[in-house]
Design a protein around this motif. Structure first.
Motif, PDB file in Angstrom:
ATOM      1  N   UNK B  66       0.853  -1.183   0.000  1.00 57.48           N
ATOM      2  CA  UNK B  66       0.000   0.000   0.000  1.00 57.48           C
ATOM      3  C   UNK B  66       0.887   1.230   0.000  1.00 57.48           C
ATOM      4  N   UNK B  67       0.392   2.300  -0.619  1.00 59.31           N
ATOM      5  CA  UNK B  67       1.100   3.580  -0.571  1.00 59.31           C
ATOM      6  C   UNK B  67       0.588   4.344   0.638  1.00 59.31           C
ATOM      7  N   UNK B  68       1.426   4.463   1.650  1.00 57.47           N
ATOM      8  CA  UNK B  68       0.984   5.107   2.896  1.00 57.47           C
ATOM      9  C   UNK B  68       2.050   6.061   3.419  1.00 57.47           C
ATOM     10  N   UNK B  69       1.620   6.980   4.274  1.00 53.69           N
ATOM     11  CA  UNK B  69       2.556   7.880   4.948  1.00 53.69           C
ATOM     12  C   UNK B  69       3.160   7.147   6.146  1.00 53.69           C
ATOM     13  N   UNK B  70       4.350   7.571   6.586  1.00 51.27           N
ATOM     14  CA  UNK B  70       4.955   6.909   7.751  1.00 51.27           C
ATOM     15  C   UNK B  70       4.069   6.942   9.000  1.00 51.27           C
ATOM     16  N   UNK B  71       3.193   7.965   9.106  1.00 53.40           N
ATOM     17  CA  UNK B  71       2.380   8.080  10.320  1.00 53.40           C
ATOM     18  C   UNK B  71       1.192   7.116  10.341  1.00 53.40           C
ATOM     19  N   UNK B  72       0.963   6.396   9.263  1.00 53.34           N
ATOM     20  CA  UNK B  72      -0.183   5.485   9.213  1.00 53.34           C
ATOM     21  C   UNK B  72       0.021   4.330  10.185  1.00 53.34           C
ATOM     22  N   UNK B  73      -0.953   4.120  11.051  1.00 51.54           N
ATOM     23  CA  UNK B  73      -0.822   2.981  11.962  1.00 51.54           C
ATOM     24  C   UNK B  73      -1.197   1.697  11.217  1.00 51.54           C
TER      25      UNK B  73
END
Lengths: 325, 206
Positions: B66-73
């Motif tokens: 998945x393309x996610x930001x580092x802050x994604x839990x």
């Protein structure tokens, strides 16, 4: 939660080279994520130290127990070596937080976690610890706050493990830039608001805890930790006691007694230690020592109940230590 | 369920690592060159984010990305990015354990775990507990004992109880209470949860 850069450090040197004033180290991440979600912390970069190799070891060597800072609370609670002579440490870990958090949270992070005071944790209260003018607990909802050293800032230190480790005379090895190491007694490392209003310890910028060193107690020593919460399942303590006692028959030879959930640092009950040392431990002497421990308390409007609680808990713990002797 | 598994097969990093091992057998110089190429300029550790990046997660045995930001839990990545909504978010602070998943066989709070930090780990969610149409004994006994009401705590509760039975084939009532001590159920289903888990333990021994 603010967004941030992420770097996964492979070594202590690398971790420190990645560190800036706007960065935060992350081990288990439980407290850091909580602070970020509440907008109390907003690091621009997270330096992940969870995957550093070799910092999750338990080793007894030359009269010292070495505990790696990346040990989880669950690993500490389950370890037979720790339980054999340092059972206060094992019990403090076993009774902290939830099973899930014990599987994630690390020893180093546990010692460095920020206080749970609800005024500190709520961004709407610019309290003294966060650089404001007021300690809201003084006139507010202070039923869970400190009964000692509570005039400037009434937090209680959040770490149960710190209580057990202070009772055992633990030291920390701290590693700074260029591999500079220093060793400090945990009891001195954790500081009162009168020393630093905004922090709970004297860690320096970029420093990491790299070893926790606990002296091996005498073979006949009793190591005890007792926690009192409001309910049996997951809860913070309203009072806790860590104690290392050596006995000669029924007489107490030496005592190290620490009260938790009592002060902004693990509170060394020196009056109780002096009162019980050299005495035959019975209900009368244990009760007198417990009274002495609470004599200097300065309870706030809503936490006076802690005095009776601590007095009973301490009396009971001393008698329990004697029973095991 | 949609699975956008892009990271199957050989990744660039994996290829270079493999090439490095081969080269090291032949000549140290070559392997050093490969190692440098792997780290890529500028030297030093890789810093990613805050922009979204591709993160690979092994969920219930399947590689997903998945393309996610580092802050994604991890809880958010599972529910929002991977469309696996069995894992519930309630307190989002690690206090209620509704979001419990297993990482490498150990129950943890997915709401307090960053997805980026769960890469390379074996993640098991409530969706991966049943074997096809055959429910896990804990799931079966939860139904048998009516161990849920509103059901919101149930996935986390089941993950805690099933993890206990993975490590302890003969649990006592106290063991079950300890295993679920972090799982809050505001409907108060605890007694039935305990009964169901003890029954599941018996079922698994039979």
């Amino acid at each position: 939660m603010n967004n941030f850069e992420w770097a996964d450090a492979k070594s202590i040197d690398e971790a420190q080279s990645l560190m800036t004033d706007a960065s935060a180290y992350k081990a288990g991440g439980v407290d850091l994520l909580d602070l970020m979600k509440e907008h109390i912390a907003a690091p621009k970069r997270i330096v992940n130290i969870r995957n550093l190799q070799g910092f999750d070891q338990i080793k007894e060597d030359g009269g010292v127990l070495h505990l790696g800072p990346l040990l989880t609370l669950a690993q500490i609670a389950d370890d037979k070596t720790i339980r054999s002579k340092w059972s206060a440490i094992a019990d403090a870990a076993a009774n902290a937080a939830t099973p899930q958090i014990r599987n994630m949270a690390t020893l180093g992070g546990n010692l460095l976690q920020r206080p749970r005071c609800w005024y500190f944790r709520n961004e709407l209260f610019p309290c003294r610890k966060k650089g404001g003018e007021i300690c809201y607990a003084q006139q507010g909802e202070n039923q869970y706050h400190a009964i000692f050293n509570n005039q400037l800032c009434a937090i209680v230190h959040p770490s149960a493990l710190a209580c057990a480790l202070v009772a055992h005379g633990a030291k920390l090895e701290l590693s700074g830039a260029k591999n500079q190491k220093r060793e400090v007694l945990l009891e001195e490392f954790l500081t009162l608001p009168s020393v630093d209003l905004h922090r709970e310890n004297s860690i320096q910028s970029g420093e990491l805890i790299t070893d926790i060193r606990v002296p091996t107690p005498r073979a006949d020593a009793k190591s005890i930790y007792i926690k009192q919460g409001e309910k049996e399942s997951f809860d913070w303590p309203i009072a806790e006691i860590a104690m290392v006692l050596t006995m000669d028959g029924e007489t107490c030879k030496s005592a190290s007694i620490v009260l938790g959930a009592a002060a902004p640092v693990p509170h060394r009950a020196t009056e109780a230690e002096q009162a019980i040392t050299g005495k035959k431990v019975d209900e009368q002497s244990a009760g007198a020592a417990a009274k002495a421990a609470l004599a200097t308390a300065t309870p706030l409007a809503l936490n006076g109940y802690k005095l009776a609680l601590f007095e009973n808990l301490l009396t009971r713990t001393l008698l329990q230590a004697k029973g095991n002797a | 369920m949609s699975t956008s598994s892009s990271n199957r097969g050989i990744s660039r990093r994996g290829f270079l690592k493999g090439a490095g091992v081969t080269a090291a057998g032949a000549a140290i110089g070559e392997s050093a060159v490969v190692a440098f190429a792997e780290e890529s300029a500028p030297k030093g550790p890789k810093i990613v984010g805050p922009k979204p990046l591709s993160v690979s997660l092994k969920v219930n045995g399947a590689e997903k990305s998945a393309a996610i930001e580092p802050r994604t839990t991890l809880a958010e990545a599972l529910r929002v990015n991977l469309d696996m909504t069995g894992t519930k978010i309630v307190c989002d602070r690690g206090a209620c354990s509704a979001c419990t998943v297993w990482i490498d066989g150990t129950p943890v709070n997915s709401c307090m775990t960053l997805a980026i930090d769960a890469q390379g780990k074996d993640i098991r969610t409530i969706e991966g507990l049943a074997m096809g149409d055959t429910l896990h004994p804990v799931q079966e006994q939860f139904i048998e004992h009516d161990a849920m009401q509103c059901g919101f705590c149930t996935p986390g509760m089941i993950m805690s109880c099933a993890a206990l039975l993975e490590h302890n084939k003969n649990p006592s009532l106290d063991d079950v209470k300890t295993a679920t001590s972090g799982n809050l159920c505001r409907c108060g289903t605890y007694p039935k949860v305990f009964d169901a888990t003890l029954a599941a333990a018996k079922m698994m021994k039979a």
